[in-house]
Design a protein around this motif. Structure first.
Motif, PDB file in Angstrom:
ATOM      1  N   ARG A 341       0.565  -1.105  -0.029  1.00 60.74           N
ATOM      2  CA  ARG A 341       0.062   0.056  -0.091  1.00 60.74           C
ATOM      3  C   ARG A 341       1.118   1.334  -0.163  1.00 60.74           C
ATOM      4  NH1 ARG A 341      -4.804   1.279   3.665  1.00 60.74           N
ATOM      5  NH2 ARG A 341      -5.984   2.452   3.022  1.00 60.74           N
ATOM      6  N   PRO A 342       0.778   1.615  -1.307  1.00 60.97           N
ATOM      7  CA  PRO A 342       2.373   2.489  -1.292  1.00 60.97           C
ATOM      8  C   PRO A 342       1.683   4.777  -0.803  1.00 60.97           C
ATOM      9  CG  PRO A 342       1.408   2.180  -3.889  1.00 60.97           C
ATOM     10  CD  PRO A 342       1.309   0.737  -2.353  1.00 60.97           C
ATOM     11  N   ASP A 343      -0.004   4.422  -0.807  1.00 58.18           N
ATOM     12  CA  ASP A 343      -0.023   5.203  -0.104  1.00 58.18           C
ATOM     13  C   ASP A 343      -1.490   5.106   0.488  1.00 58.18           C
ATOM     14  OD1 ASP A 343      -2.435   5.435  -2.420  1.00 58.18           O
ATOM     15  OD2 ASP A 343      -0.161   6.984  -3.237  1.00 58.18           O
ATOM     16  N   ARG A 344      -2.391   6.264   0.883  1.00 57.15           N
ATOM     17  CA  ARG A 344      -3.588   6.031   1.329  1.00 57.15           C
ATOM     18  C   ARG A 344      -4.291   4.931   0.641  1.00 57.15           C
ATOM     19  NH1 ARG A 344      -8.346   5.566   3.405  1.00 57.15           N
ATOM     20  NH2 ARG A 344      -8.742   6.060   0.725  1.00 57.15           N
ATOM     21  N   ASP A 345      -4.952   5.728  -1.166  1.00 56.25           N
ATOM     22  CA  ASP A 345      -5.835   5.647  -2.317  1.00 56.25           C
ATOM     23  C   ASP A 345      -5.180   3.969  -2.629  1.00 56.25           C
ATOM     24  OD1 ASP A 345      -7.713   7.167  -0.660  1.00 56.25           O
ATOM     25  OD2 ASP A 345      -6.115   8.656  -2.407  1.00 56.25           O
ATOM     26  N   HIS A 346      -4.230   3.810  -2.584  1.00 55.22           N
ATOM     27  CA  HIS A 346      -4.121   3.403  -4.010  1.00 55.22           C
ATOM     28  C   HIS A 346      -3.216   1.534  -3.302  1.00 55.22           C
ATOM     29  CE1 HIS A 346      -3.641   6.950  -5.897  1.00 55.22           C
ATOM     30  NE2 HIS A 346      -4.400   6.058  -6.572  1.00 55.22           N
ATOM     31  N   PHE A 347      -3.862   0.050  -3.654  1.00 65.03           N
ATOM     32  CA  PHE A 347      -2.729  -0.835  -3.479  1.00 65.03           C
ATOM     33  C   PHE A 347      -2.493  -1.245  -4.347  1.00 65.03           C
ATOM     34  CE2 PHE A 347      -3.152  -5.669  -2.953  1.00 65.03           C
ATOM     35  CZ  PHE A 347      -2.159  -5.536  -1.768  1.00 65.03           C
ATOM     36  N   PHE A 348      -1.375  -1.977  -4.096  1.00 66.83           N
ATOM     37  CA  PHE A 348      -0.210  -2.157  -5.604  1.00 66.83           C
ATOM     38  C   PHE A 348       0.542  -3.792  -4.928  1.00 66.83           C
ATOM     39  CE2 PHE A 348       3.693  -3.434  -8.031  1.00 66.83           C
ATOM     40  CZ  PHE A 348       2.811  -3.836  -9.424  1.00 66.83           C
ATOM     41  N   CYS A 349       0.279  -5.211  -5.411  1.00 65.79           N
ATOM     42  CA  CYS A 349       1.144  -5.916  -4.804  1.00 65.79           C
ATOM     43  C   CYS A 349       2.348  -5.983  -5.363  1.00 65.79           C
ATOM     44  CB  CYS A 349       0.584  -7.771  -4.764  1.00 65.79           C
ATOM     45  SG  CYS A 349       1.136  -9.176  -4.456  1.00 65.79           S
ATOM     46  N   ARG A 350       3.784  -6.601  -4.752  1.00 64.23           N
ATOM     47  CA  ARG A 350       4.718  -6.472  -4.987  1.00 64.23           C
ATOM     48  C   ARG A 350       5.081  -7.792  -5.407  1.00 64.23           C
ATOM     49  NH1 ARG A 350       5.975  -1.251  -5.637  1.00 64.23           N
ATOM     50  NH2 ARG A 350       5.642  -0.035  -3.734  1.00 64.23           N
ATOM     51  N   ARG A 351       4.260  -8.730  -4.970  1.00 67.10           N
ATOM     52  CA  ARG A 351       4.201 -10.304  -4.982  1.00 67.10           C
ATOM     53  C   ARG A 351       3.855 -10.803  -6.834  1.00 67.10           C
ATOM     54  NH1 ARG A 351       3.643 -15.265  -1.641  1.00 67.10           N
ATOM     55  NH2 ARG A 351       5.097 -14.740  -0.468  1.00 67.10           N
ATOM     56  N   CYS A 352       2.509 -10.757  -7.042  1.00 64.19           N
ATOM     57  CA  CYS A 352       1.654 -10.719  -8.157  1.00 64.19           C
ATOM     58  C   CYS A 352       1.516 -10.040  -9.590  1.00 64.19           C
ATOM     59  CB  CYS A 352      -0.136 -11.571  -7.511  1.00 64.19           C
ATOM     60  SG  CYS A 352      -0.866 -10.969  -6.587  1.00 64.19           S
ATOM     61  N   GLY A 353       1.436  -8.401  -8.576  1.00 67.36           N
ATOM     62  CA  GLY A 353       0.911  -7.050  -9.342  1.00 67.36           C
ATOM     63  C   GLY A 353      -0.497  -6.935  -9.244  1.00 67.36           C
ATOM     64  N   LEU A 354      -1.695  -7.614  -8.726  1.00 66.71           N
ATOM     65  CA  LEU A 354      -2.745  -7.084  -8.169  1.00 66.71           C
ATOM     66  C   LEU A 354      -2.652  -5.467  -7.799  1.00 66.71           C
ATOM     67  CD1 LEU A 354      -5.995  -7.791  -8.119  1.00 66.71           C
ATOM     68  CD2 LEU A 354      -5.579  -8.312  -6.045  1.00 66.71           C
ATOM     69  N   ALA A 355      -3.180  -4.886  -8.853  1.00 66.07           N
ATOM     70  CA  ALA A 355      -3.585  -3.496  -8.189  1.00 66.07           C
ATOM     71  C   ALA A 355      -4.969  -2.456  -8.614  1.00 66.07           C
ATOM     72  CB  ALA A 355      -2.441  -2.856  -8.852  1.00 66.07           C
ATOM     73  N   GLY A 356      -5.543  -1.829  -6.803  1.00 67.21           N
ATOM     74  CA  GLY A 356      -6.772  -1.716  -6.768  1.00 67.21           C
ATOM     75  C   GLY A 356      -7.092  -0.920  -5.890  1.00 67.21           C
ATOM     76  N   PRO A 357      -8.394  -0.131  -5.777  1.00 62.05           N
ATOM     77  CA  PRO A 357      -8.424   0.804  -4.713  1.00 62.05           C
ATOM     78  C   PRO A 357      -8.146  -0.249  -3.452  1.00 62.05           C
ATOM     79  CG  PRO A 357      -9.981   0.843  -6.288  1.00 62.05           C
ATOM     80  CD  PRO A 357      -9.228   0.127  -6.803  1.00 62.05           C
ATOM     81  N   ALA A 358      -7.064   0.832  -2.356  1.00 59.75           N
ATOM     82  CA  ALA A 358      -6.953   0.399  -1.413  1.00 59.75           C
ATOM     83  C   ALA A 358      -8.299  -0.282  -0.405  1.00 59.75           C
ATOM     84  CB  ALA A 358      -6.249   1.408  -0.069  1.00 59.75           C
ATOM     85  N   ASP A 359      -9.312   0.586  -0.386  1.00 56.74           N
ATOM     86  CA  ASP A 359     -10.488   0.462   0.359  1.00 56.74           C
ATOM     87  C   ASP A 359     -10.883  -0.870  -0.045  1.00 56.74           C
ATOM     88  OD1 ASP A 359      -9.423   2.648   2.102  1.00 56.74           O
ATOM     89  OD2 ASP A 359     -11.125   3.965   1.926  1.00 56.74           O
ATOM     90  N   VAL A 360     -11.273  -0.726  -1.279  1.00 60.04           N
ATOM     91  CA  VAL A 360     -11.765  -2.309  -1.726  1.00 60.04           C
ATOM     92  C   VAL A 360     -11.375  -2.783  -1.394  1.00 60.04           C
ATOM     93  CG1 VAL A 360     -12.511  -3.350  -4.114  1.00 60.04           C
ATOM     94  CG2 VAL A 360     -12.916  -0.980  -3.294  1.00 60.04           C
ATOM     95  N   VAL A 361      -9.818  -3.652  -1.633  1.00 64.03           N
ATOM     96  CA  VAL A 361      -8.745  -4.597  -1.065  1.00 64.03           C
ATOM     97  C   VAL A 361      -9.001  -4.593   0.271  1.00 64.03           C
ATOM     98  CG1 VAL A 361      -6.418  -5.035  -0.883  1.00 64.03           C
ATOM     99  CG2 VAL A 361      -6.937  -3.721  -3.062  1.00 64.03           C
ATOM    100  N   ALA A 362      -9.145  -3.592   0.738  1.00 68.20           N
ATOM    101  CA  ALA A 362      -9.574  -4.234   2.070  1.00 68.20           C
ATOM    102  C   ALA A 362     -10.870  -4.639   2.428  1.00 68.20           C
ATOM    103  CB  ALA A 362      -9.146  -3.509   3.154  1.00 68.20           C
ATOM    104  N   GLY A 363     -12.124  -4.315   1.669  1.00 70.44           N
ATOM    105  CA  GLY A 363     -13.151  -5.001   1.730  1.00 70.44           C
ATOM    106  C   GLY A 363     -13.367  -6.226   1.295  1.00 70.44           C
ATOM    107  N   VAL A 364     -12.336  -6.479  -0.061  1.00 68.79           N
ATOM    108  CA  VAL A 364     -12.348  -8.470   0.065  1.00 68.79           C
ATOM    109  C   VAL A 364     -11.433  -9.156   0.816  1.00 68.79           C
ATOM    110  CG1 VAL A 364     -11.740  -9.398  -2.337  1.00 68.79           C
ATOM    111  CG2 VAL A 364     -12.308  -7.169  -2.476  1.00 68.79           C
ATOM    112  N   ASN A 365     -10.926  -8.448   1.718  1.00 65.92           N
ATOM    113  CA  ASN A 365     -10.472  -9.282   2.354  1.00 65.92           C
ATOM    114  C   ASN A 365     -11.102  -9.556   3.895  1.00 65.92           C
ATOM    115  OD1 ASN A 365      -7.474  -9.624   1.189  1.00 65.92           O
ATOM    116  ND2 ASN A 365      -6.657  -7.719   1.444  1.00 65.92           N
TER     117      ASN A 365
END
Length: 385
Positions: A341-365
């Motif tokens: 999570r490089p910043d508050r709004d964005h998510f980018f997985c360092r292993r598989c490259g999955l990217a998306g809005p950070a809050d949506v990713v948290a909701g999926v988790n």
């Protein structure tokens, strides 16, 4: 499940005067009982009632049942205070707040709410009137009104005592209703809800419950509070108190709206609702100075409470799951790293490259954890060999 319904009374000037005299007499009596209870160390209901029942009736002009309710009100106040101290809500035993709360008797404001049971208050739902005891005698035919859905719930499910409340020169009755709970349906899946500061709630369906209009309103309220606090006059203090209550009502309304929409979507699609456990969020999170007011002023816990009781009311499954690393874990490969999570709004997985809005990713988790937790909770108990 228990719900409360707020009904607005429409008393005549004479009836309003009798209600006000009753409320003040009951609260004077409660303060008197509280003082004796603190001085003598008697805070159980039976002991206080034996000690002060006759005295309260003679001194404050209360009849039998209101005197009993006054004693019960004092006992409940001390029980609540003891529970708050035990839970640590008053701070350490050496703190100023703790010493102030525990070092003297509980006092009651002249306009504090007063509970009435069915012996003191009766409802005529067809005529929309109540009959209520006052210090001037039984007062019949006091009209009331309310929202159509609240009046329906009141007529069908009212049970237990009701609280008489005076607020802003208006009179209300807060009635307790016992509503039967529908059976919780087996969810086909889950809606994960991530709660936050910038985005109040974000679901695993990518629905974001936050808008620029709300952010502008909150910033405007913060500026107004700062202006009033700077003046330090009695008029500014009164206005600040009114504004604080208005902000609280606005926050409650927003939380009601958000929770109602989420639960309705879950009910329509046959899914459950899952949220993170955010206990102690204000103590754990370190924020910038400009974000501290937002964190302290918004009731995150209230949104969770609204989701929980609305889900129960609709027969929707509800779960709370562990909040650890939900914003740093990749829902596809499971890699967890702060750098994801490089910043508050964005998510980018360092292993598989999955990217998306950070809050949506948290909701999926949150949704994925609810799936695992529900499977474990509903797993049949293995038979003993």
């Amino acid at each position: 499940m228990k719900l409360v319904v707020q009904i607005k009374l429409l008393p005549s000037p004479e009836q309003a005067a009798a209600l006000e005299a009753t409320l003040r007499a009951c609260n004077r009596a409660a303060t008197y009982v509280s003082t004796i209870a603190f001085e003598r160390g008697v805070k159980d209901r039976n002991g206080l009632q034996k000690l002060l029942y006759t005295d309260v009736k003679a001194t404050f002009g209360l009849s039998a049942q209101p005197a009993v309710r006054v004693v019960k009100k004092v006992v409940d106040a001390y029980s609540t205070l003891a529970a708050q101290a035990k839970a640590g809500f008053l701070g350490k035993t050496t703190s100023k707040r703790y010493r102030k709360a525990m070092g003297g008797p509980v006092s009651f404001r002249p306009e504090a709410a007063q509970p009435f049971d069915d012996r003191c208050l009766s409802w005529q739902t067809d005529a929309r009137t109540v009959s209520i005891w006052t210090v001037d005698g039984r007062m019949r035919g006091v009209r009331y009104t309310g929202a159509a859905d609240q009046l329906k719930v009141l007529a069908e499910y009212r049970k237990g005592e009701s609280d008489l409340v005076q607020r802003g020169g208006k009179w209300f009755l807060i009635a307790t209703c016992e509503i039967p709970e529908p059976e919780v349906s087996e969810p086909v899946d889950w809606i994960g809800v991530d709660r936050g500061i910038v985005n109040l709630a974000t679901t695993s369906d990518s629905t974001n419950y936050q808008g620029r209009g709300l952010a502008r309103y909150r910033n405007w309220c913060a500026r107004k509070r700062a202006e009033l606090q700077k003046k330090q006059t009695r008029s500014a203090t009164r206005r600040l108190a009114r504004r604080t209550k208005k902000e609280q009502r606005h926050a409650t309304h927003i939380n009601h709206r958000i929770s109602k929409e989420i639960v309705s979507v879950a009910q329509r699609t046959g899914r459950g609702v899952a949220v993170e456990v955010l206990d102690g969020i204000r103590e754990r999170v370190r924020l910038r100075r400009d974000q501290r007011g937002t964190l302290s002023s918004w009731p995150f816990h209230q949104l969770g409470q609204h989701l929980a009781y609305k889900a129960r009311q609709a027969g929707v499954a509800f779960l709370e799951v562990d909040a650890a690393y939900t914003s740093q874990r990749c829902p596809r490969c499971g890699h967890t790293e702060k750098a994801n999570r490089p910043d508050r709004d964005h998510f980018f997985c360092r292993r598989c490259g999955l990217a998306g809005p950070a809050d949506v990713v948290a909701g999926v988790n949150v949704r994925d954890r609810a799936r695992s937790a529900w499977a474990f909770v509903t797993m049949p108990v293995p038979a003993l060999a």
